[in-house]
Design a protein around this motif. Sequence first.
Motif, PDB file in Angstrom:
ATOM      1  N   ALA A  44       0.872  -1.179   0.000  1.00  0.00           N
ATOM      2  CA  ALA A  44       0.000   0.000   0.000  1.00  0.00           C
ATOM      3  C   ALA A  44       0.905   1.224   0.000  1.00  0.00           C
ATOM      4  O   ALA A  44       2.092   1.125   0.339  1.00  0.00           O
ATOM      5  N   PHE A  45       0.329   2.357  -0.407  1.00  0.00           N
ATOM      6  CA  PHE A  45       1.109   3.595  -0.464  1.00  0.00           C
ATOM      7  C   PHE A  45       0.516   4.584   0.531  1.00  0.00           C
ATOM      8  O   PHE A  45      -0.681   4.893   0.463  1.00  0.00           O
ATOM      9  N   GLY A  46       1.334   5.083   1.446  1.00  0.00           N
ATOM     10  CA  GLY A  46       0.832   5.959   2.502  1.00  0.00           C
ATOM     11  C   GLY A  46       1.404   7.361   2.427  1.00  0.00           C
ATOM     12  O   GLY A  46       2.537   7.605   2.882  1.00  0.00           O
ATOM     13  N   GLN A  47       0.634   8.259   1.849  1.00  0.00           N
ATOM     14  CA  GLN A  47       1.047   9.660   1.787  1.00  0.00           C
ATOM     15  C   GLN A  47       0.050  10.554   2.526  1.00  0.00           C
ATOM     16  O   GLN A  47       0.423  11.362   3.370  1.00  0.00           O
ATOM     17  N   THR A  48      -1.250  10.391   2.214  1.00  0.00           N
ATOM     18  CA  THR A  48      -2.275  11.308   2.715  1.00  0.00           C
ATOM     19  C   THR A  48      -2.425  11.222   4.234  1.00  0.00           C
ATOM     20  O   THR A  48      -2.335  10.146   4.824  1.00  0.00           O
ATOM     21  N   GLU A  49      -2.684  12.381   4.841  1.00  0.00           N
ATOM     22  CA  GLU A  49      -2.936  12.453   6.288  1.00  0.00           C
ATOM     23  C   GLU A  49      -4.212  13.255   6.524  1.00  0.00           C
ATOM     24  O   GLU A  49      -4.676  13.965   5.621  1.00  0.00           O
ATOM     25  N   ALA A  52      -3.346  16.620   5.587  1.00  0.00           N
ATOM     26  CA  ALA A  52      -2.409  16.763   4.469  1.00  0.00           C
ATOM     27  C   ALA A  52      -2.875  15.892   3.313  1.00  0.00           C
ATOM     28  O   ALA A  52      -2.463  14.743   3.179  1.00  0.00           O
ATOM     29  N   GLY A  53      -3.799  16.436   2.499  1.00  0.00           N
ATOM     30  CA  GLY A  53      -4.283  15.715   1.320  1.00  0.00           C
ATOM     31  C   GLY A  53      -3.724  16.357   0.066  1.00  0.00           C
ATOM     32  O   GLY A  53      -2.794  15.851  -0.556  1.00  0.00           O
ATOM     33  N   SER A  54      -4.239  17.540  -0.264  1.00  0.00           N
ATOM     34  CA  SER A  54      -3.800  18.220  -1.488  1.00  0.00           C
ATOM     35  C   SER A  54      -2.409  18.825  -1.356  1.00  0.00           C
ATOM     36  O   SER A  54      -1.767  19.110  -2.353  1.00  0.00           O
ATOM     37  N   ASP A  55      -1.960  19.024  -0.132  1.00  0.00           N
ATOM     38  CA  ASP A  55      -0.651  19.663   0.071  1.00  0.00           C
ATOM     39  C   ASP A  55       0.213  18.791   0.983  1.00  0.00           C
ATOM     40  O   ASP A  55       0.606  19.205   2.080  1.00  0.00           O
ATOM     41  N   THR A  78      -4.219   8.578   6.294  1.00  0.00           N
ATOM     42  CA  THR A  78      -5.631   8.248   6.098  1.00  0.00           C
ATOM     43  C   THR A  78      -5.948   7.997   4.633  1.00  0.00           C
ATOM     44  O   THR A  78      -5.167   8.382   3.758  1.00  0.00           O
ATOM     45  N   PHE A  79      -7.085   7.320   4.399  1.00  0.00           N
ATOM     46  CA  PHE A  79      -7.534   6.932   3.050  1.00  0.00           C
ATOM     47  C   PHE A  79      -6.560   5.971   2.373  1.00  0.00           C
ATOM     48  O   PHE A  79      -6.485   5.942   1.142  1.00  0.00           O
ATOM     49  N   ILE A  80      -5.811   5.207   3.139  1.00  0.00           N
ATOM     50  CA  ILE A  80      -4.795   4.356   2.515  1.00  0.00           C
ATOM     51  C   ILE A  80      -5.456   3.080   1.975  1.00  0.00           C
ATOM     52  O   ILE A  80      -5.976   2.254   2.727  1.00  0.00           O
ATOM     53  N   SER A  81      -5.414   2.956   0.648  1.00  0.00           N
ATOM     54  CA  SER A  81      -6.094   1.840  -0.021  1.00  0.00           C
ATOM     55  C   SER A  81      -5.378   0.526   0.272  1.00  0.00           C
ATOM     56  O   SER A  81      -4.145   0.441   0.170  1.00  0.00           O
ATOM     57  N   GLY A  82      -6.156  -0.467   0.611  1.00  0.00           N
ATOM     58  CA  GLY A  82      -5.623  -1.820   0.794  1.00  0.00           C
ATOM     59  C   GLY A  82      -4.639  -1.962   1.942  1.00  0.00           C
ATOM     60  O   GLY A  82      -3.849  -2.917   1.970  1.00  0.00           O
ATOM     61  N   ARG A 123     -15.520   4.002   5.843  1.00  0.00           N
ATOM     62  CA  ARG A 123     -16.641   3.583   4.992  1.00  0.00           C
ATOM     63  C   ARG A 123     -16.851   4.623   3.899  1.00  0.00           C
ATOM     64  O   ARG A 123     -17.018   5.801   4.180  1.00  0.00           O
ATOM     65  N   LEU A 124     -16.817   4.179   2.654  1.00  0.00           N
ATOM     66  CA  LEU A 124     -17.021   5.089   1.529  1.00  0.00           C
ATOM     67  C   LEU A 124     -18.309   4.726   0.808  1.00  0.00           C
ATOM     68  O   LEU A 124     -18.731   3.572   0.834  1.00  0.00           O
ATOM     69  N   TRP A 125     -18.890   5.699   0.104  1.00  0.00           N
ATOM     70  CA  TRP A 125     -20.132   5.426  -0.623  1.00  0.00           C
ATOM     71  C   TRP A 125     -19.926   4.373  -1.710  1.00  0.00           C
ATOM     72  O   TRP A 125     -20.841   3.655  -2.059  1.00  0.00           O
ATOM     73  N   ARG A 282     -16.105   8.915 -10.987  1.00  0.00           N
ATOM     74  CA  ARG A 282     -16.356  10.068 -10.105  1.00  0.00           C
ATOM     75  C   ARG A 282     -15.191  10.210  -9.124  1.00  0.00           C
ATOM     76  O   ARG A 282     -14.712  11.311  -8.852  1.00  0.00           O
ATOM     77  N   HIS A 283     -14.734   9.059  -8.626  1.00  0.00           N
ATOM     78  CA  HIS A 283     -13.592   9.091  -7.698  1.00  0.00           C
ATOM     79  C   HIS A 283     -12.340   9.648  -8.383  1.00  0.00           C
ATOM     80  O   HIS A 283     -11.494  10.285  -7.738  1.00  0.00           O
ATOM     81  N   ALA A 284     -12.234   9.425  -9.704  1.00  0.00           N
ATOM     82  CA  ALA A 284     -11.036   9.879 -10.431  1.00  0.00           C
ATOM     83  C   ALA A 284     -10.876  11.396 -10.396  1.00  0.00           C
ATOM     84  O   ALA A 284      -9.810  11.915 -10.704  1.00  0.00           O
ATOM     85  N   GLY A 289      -4.885  13.110  -6.375  1.00  0.00           N
ATOM     86  CA  GLY A 289      -4.804  14.566  -6.571  1.00  0.00           C
ATOM     87  C   GLY A 289      -6.080  15.040  -7.240  1.00  0.00           C
ATOM     88  O   GLY A 289      -6.486  14.497  -8.269  1.00  0.00           O
ATOM     89  N   THR A 290      -6.719  16.042  -6.656  1.00  0.00           N
ATOM     90  CA  THR A 290      -8.020  16.488  -7.184  1.00  0.00           C
ATOM     91  C   THR A 290      -7.839  17.236  -8.508  1.00  0.00           C
ATOM     92  O   THR A 290      -6.747  17.701  -8.841  1.00  0.00           O
ATOM     93  N   SER A 291      -8.957  17.386  -9.218  1.00  0.00           N
ATOM     94  CA  SER A 291      -8.925  18.138 -10.485  1.00  0.00           C
ATOM     95  C   SER A 291      -8.389  19.549 -10.268  1.00  0.00           C
ATOM     96  O   SER A 291      -7.628  20.073 -11.086  1.00  0.00           O
ATOM     97  N   GLU A 292      -8.772  20.153  -9.146  1.00  0.00           N
ATOM     98  CA  GLU A 292      -8.345  21.539  -8.889  1.00  0.00           C
ATOM     99  C   GLU A 292      -6.825  21.606  -8.736  1.00  0.00           C
ATOM    100  O   GLU A 292      -6.179  22.537  -9.229  1.00  0.00           O
ATOM    101  N   ILE A 293      -6.261  20.604  -8.053  1.00  0.00           N
ATOM    102  CA  ILE A 293      -4.805  20.610  -7.848  1.00  0.00           C
ATOM    103  C   ILE A 293      -4.087  20.385  -9.182  1.00  0.00           C
ATOM    104  O   ILE A 293      -3.058  21.005  -9.467  1.00  0.00           O
TER     105      ILE A 293
END
Length: 311
Positions: A44-49, A52-55, A78-82, A123-125, A282-284, A289-293
Motif C-alpha cells: 500500500a502507499f501511505g502519503q495522505t494524512e 495533508a491531502g492536497s498539500d 488516512t484513506f490508505i487503499s488496501g 466507509r465510503l459510498w 467520479r472518484h477519479a 490529486g483532485t482536479s483543482e490541484i
Amino acid sequence: DEEVHKSIVQLPTSPVPMMMIGAATPEQEQEYLLPSVDGKLHYAFGQTEPNAGSDPGGMMQTRAVLDGDDWVINGTKTFISGATSADYILLQAVTDPDKRQRGGITMFIIDNPSPGLSFDPIRLWVNPGKAQQFTVNLDNVRVPQTKVLGNVGDGFTLGQKWLVHHDRMLRGSMATGILSRALEMAIEWAKERVTYGRPIADRQAIQYMLTDVYTDIMTLRSFTRETAARADAGEDVRVEASMIKYCAGEWGWRSIDKIMQVFGGTGETLDLPIAHWYHILRHARIGGGTSEIHKFVMARGLLDDRVNFQG
Ligand SMILES: Cc1cc2nc3c(=O)[nH]c(=O)nc-3n(C[C@H](O)[C@H](O)[C@H](O)COP(=O)(O)OP(=O)(O)OC[C@H]3O[C@@H](n4cnc5c(N)ncnc54)[C@H](O)[C@@H]3O)c2cc1C
C-alpha cells in the motif's frame, strides 16, 4: 491498462511497486520487489494524512526520528487503499521539518504487521459494505535503517515521480478502457431499445450523447499515448500528466454520466457495470490529486513558460 479496464472482473495481477525500481537496494529487491512482481506480496502507499491531502509536502506531520539503528515513526495516515491486506506499506514521513518536501521527507518500507501499527476502516459510498480504505495509526513504529527506500530525504521526490509516470498517466488509459466498453454497450442498447415506435438510437438527443463520449475517448486516448511516448523518450511531462489525470476524471465522469443516461433506469441497476464505473470515474476527480490541484499544476506550467501549446 486500457484493455484491463474494459472488464469489471479484476485480473489476478498484483500492482508492482514501480517506485522501488531504481531506488531499492539489492536486499530490498529480493525481499519486497521481486515477490511483489510475482504476486506473492502486496503493498500500500501511505502519503495522505487527515490534514495533508492536497498539500502533502507542506502539511505532512507524520514524523520519523532516528534512535540508534532504527527510525521511530509516529503519526496518522488516512484513506490508505488496501492497507490491512498489504504485506508492507511504502510510507512517507518527515525526517527534516525545515526541509520538508525539499529533502526532508523520507520513504520507509514498513512491514505489516509491525508493533505500533494499527488500522481503522473508512466507509465510503463506493463500497459501504467492505472497507478498502483505512486510517493507519503509527505509534512508535520502529523501522531499521535498512528499510529506507532510496536516500534519506528523497522520499517526496520518489513518490512524485511515481505519481507522474504511473498513477496520473495510467488514469488516462483506465478512463478510455472503461468508456470504450461502456460506449460499445450503449450503442448496442440504443439500437435495441424502442420508444414511440423507433429505436432510441434514431433520436438526435441520444446520438449526441454517444458522439460526445466517442469524442472524449478518442481525444484522451491519443493525448495519453503521445505523452507516454514523450515520457519514454525522457521528456519532462509533469504538466501533461496532470492534464491527463484532469481529463480522465472530468471527461470520464461526464461521459459515464451520459452513458448512464442512455441506459435510463437500467443504467442504475447493479445488473450492468455502469454504476460501478460511475463510482470509479467520479472518484477519479479526487483520488491521486483532485482536479483543482492538477489545474493548479497546469497553470504553473503555463505561467512559468514551461509548456508548448503552439503545436
Ligand atoms: C477512495 C480513495 C482512495 C485513496 N487512496 C489513497 C492511497 O492509497 N494513498 C494515499 O496516500 N492517499 C489516498 N487517497 C487520498 C487522496 O489522494 C486524497 O483524498 C486527495 O489527494 C485529496 O485530498 P483531501 O481529501 O485531503 O482533500 P483536500 O486537500 O482537503 O481538498 C478539499 C477540496 O479543496 C480543493 N483544494 C485544495 N487545495 C486547493 C487549492 N490550493 N486550490 C484550489 N482548490 C483546492 C480540493 O481540490 C478539494 O476540492 C485516497 C482517497 C480516496 C477517496
